[in-house]
Design an enzyme around this catalytic site. Structure first.
Site, PDB file in Angstrom:
ATOM      1  CB  SER A  23      -0.961  -0.051   1.189  1.00  0.00           C
ATOM      2  OG  SER A  23      -2.035   0.844   1.024  1.00  0.00           O
ATOM      3  CG  HIS A  39      -5.853  -2.571   0.557  1.00  0.00           C
ATOM      4  ND1 HIS A  39      -4.913  -2.519  -0.440  1.00  0.00           N
ATOM      5  CD2 HIS A  39      -5.427  -1.690   1.519  1.00  0.00           C
ATOM      6  CE1 HIS A  39      -3.977  -1.644  -0.117  1.00  0.00           C
ATOM      7  NE2 HIS A  39      -4.251  -1.133   1.074  1.00  0.00           N
ATOM      8  CD  GLU A  49      -5.382  -4.203  -3.637  1.00  0.00           C
ATOM      9  OE1 GLU A  49      -5.461  -3.913  -2.428  1.00  0.00           O
ATOM     10  OE2 GLU A  49      -4.336  -4.612  -4.173  1.00  0.00           O
TER      11      GLU A  49
END
Length: 449
Positions: free
Chosen positions: A182, A393, A304
């Site tokens: 990320s 995610h 995600e």
């Protein structure tokens, strides 16, 4: 076991038959005279410093627990420029090294996150170093009279500490892979293009990251001026350094803005293209061949943002959903239900597209580029709404770190997450860090499920 570093000796603990040295300072506390300034060397200490518990995280707002992921609560404090080292054996020599940068939209997170602990990389022969760095306005505010990017300079300071000290922990300072997920993945992409980082690592792993997650110096200066006006101070170090960290945190925006047009719009605080430390937009530099000598492993999860977006747009009609998807440059045939269509469009725009841009920019790189996509879908229903969790995610993290037994995994992935997939992914990451090859051909995306 006691290890001598450049600042003094540290004693660690045993974790699952590997050695852990936790909360080791790589720079002085970034407060007082050091606040909003480049990191300074840590003050040397006498005797042996216990390195047996995680160090403080950078100041941050508590993250909301939505019933998914690890229920991490990070203790923050002044001495936040620290790192954790997990090593198979400090008495060894020449072991490969992975330096990990955590995610959290450059506003939250810590190296102590339960899904990102490096003891099982150490179990498999890798020295794993996890870094804390300044977050939010403390790390990325562009004041008028001091250099921008103190948080980015923290990354560099950590890598220089590794170069100077990791041999004492059994690692090879000439065999370093940087990795992150990320915002941490965006940090890695940025470091790949920074002249000051040249020679500090030889491989890179970008998980659900981006090579465009930066802002211009003009925009960053404007943000600082607006903040100064709100706080009733001048946009200079003297005035901001006099503010308590809690007051600055109270004025800080949430990590994500809710804007879905691009990843840059959705993240409120980011590194600054200052023309010096960060010379330009990383994607443009990578496309021009910068960092092309570095082996790269990059990818994302397939869903995600889906579960979060479905919750946000629940009840949307098909026509409005179609318009939103088209505005995001996404179409699907056959067309899924409206909330699902918008969810897929947002995941594509904010994550899948960013990975594709990075991979495309690497098309002329000298070194190989390896791609993957994590497609294992959690069957659980999200307690926060939005339907099935899916390949959300962060869900790839406990697989990569081989910690399916960590807190929060069961409530996100269920009690039967496939250990075989964790073995496959963790093994691939270990091979890449050790050999520069995860085990599949370069240029061919590996589907992991």
């Amino acid at each position: 076991m006691i290890v001598k570093t450049s600042s003094g000796r540290v004693s660690g603990i045993r974790v699952e038959n590997v050695h852990a040295f936790l909360g080791v300072p790589f720079a002085a506390p970034p407060f007082g005279e050091h606040r909003f300034r480049p990191p300074a060397p840590p003050e040397p200490w006498e005797g042996v410093r216990p390195a047996v518990e995680h160090g403080p995280a950078a100041p941050q707002r508590p993250a909301q627990d939505v019933g998914l992921f690890a229920p991490d609560v990070f203790r923050y404090g002044a001495d936040c420029l620290n790192l954790d080292v997990h090593t198979p054996d400090p008495g060894a020599a020449g072991l490969p090294v992975m330096v990990w940068f955590h995610g959290g939209a450059f506003s939250v997170g810590a190296n102590s996150a339960a899904w990102q602990r490096g003891h099982r990389f150490a179990r498999d022969g890798v020295v794993c170093v996890a870094v804390n760095y300044r977050l939010g306005f403390e790390g990325f505010l562009a004041l008028d009279d001091v250099p921008a990017n103190p948080g980015v300079l923290d990354w560099l300071a950590a890598l220089r500490w590794v170069r100077a000290n990791i041999a004492a922990f059994g690692g090879n300072p000439a065999d370093v892979t940087i990795a992150g997920q990320s915002a941490g993945g965006a940090a890695v992409a940025t470091l790949m293009t920074m002249p000051d980082a040249a020679g500090l690592f030889r491989r890179a792993i970008v998980m659900s990251g981006s090579a465009t997650l930066v802002t211009s110096l003009a925009e960053a200066r404007a943000q600082a001026k607006e903040l100064a006006a709100v706080l009733g101070v001048r946009p200079v170090r003297e005035d901001f350094a006099a503010l308590p960290p809690e007051r600055l945190l109270a004025a800080q925006p949430p990590p994500t803005t809710g804007q879905l047009g691009s990843l840059g719009e959705s993240v409120a605080i980011k590194p600054v293209v200052d023309g010096q430390v960060v010379p330009g937009v990383p994607l443009e530099a990578i496309a021009a061949g910068i960092g092309g000598h570095l082996r790269l492993l990059a990818g994302n999860t397939s869903q995600e943002a889906d579960v979060f977006v479905r919750r946000m747009v629940e009840g949307i009609d098909q026509g409005t959903a179609r318009e939103a998807a088209e505005a995001l440059g996404f179409s699907s045939d056959p067309e899924p239900p409206p909330a699902e269509l918008v969810a897929r469009a947002v995941t594509h725009r904010l994550y899948i597209r960013e990975t594709r841009l990075l991979l495309r920019a690497r098309s002329a790189a000298i070194a190989p580029t390896y791609a993957y996509e994590f497609r294992w879908e959690s069957p659980l229903e999200s307690p926060a709404g939005g339907g099935r969790v899916g390949a959300v995610h962060n869900l790839d993290l406990p697989f990569v770190f081989d910690v399916l037994d960590a807190p929060g995994v069961a409530r996100t992935a269920g009690h039967h997450a496939p250990q075989a997939l964790a073995h496959e992914m963790h093994g691939a990451w270990v091979r890449f860090v050790r050999d520069g090859d995860p085990g599949w051909p370069a240029g061919v995306k590996r589907i992991l499920r």
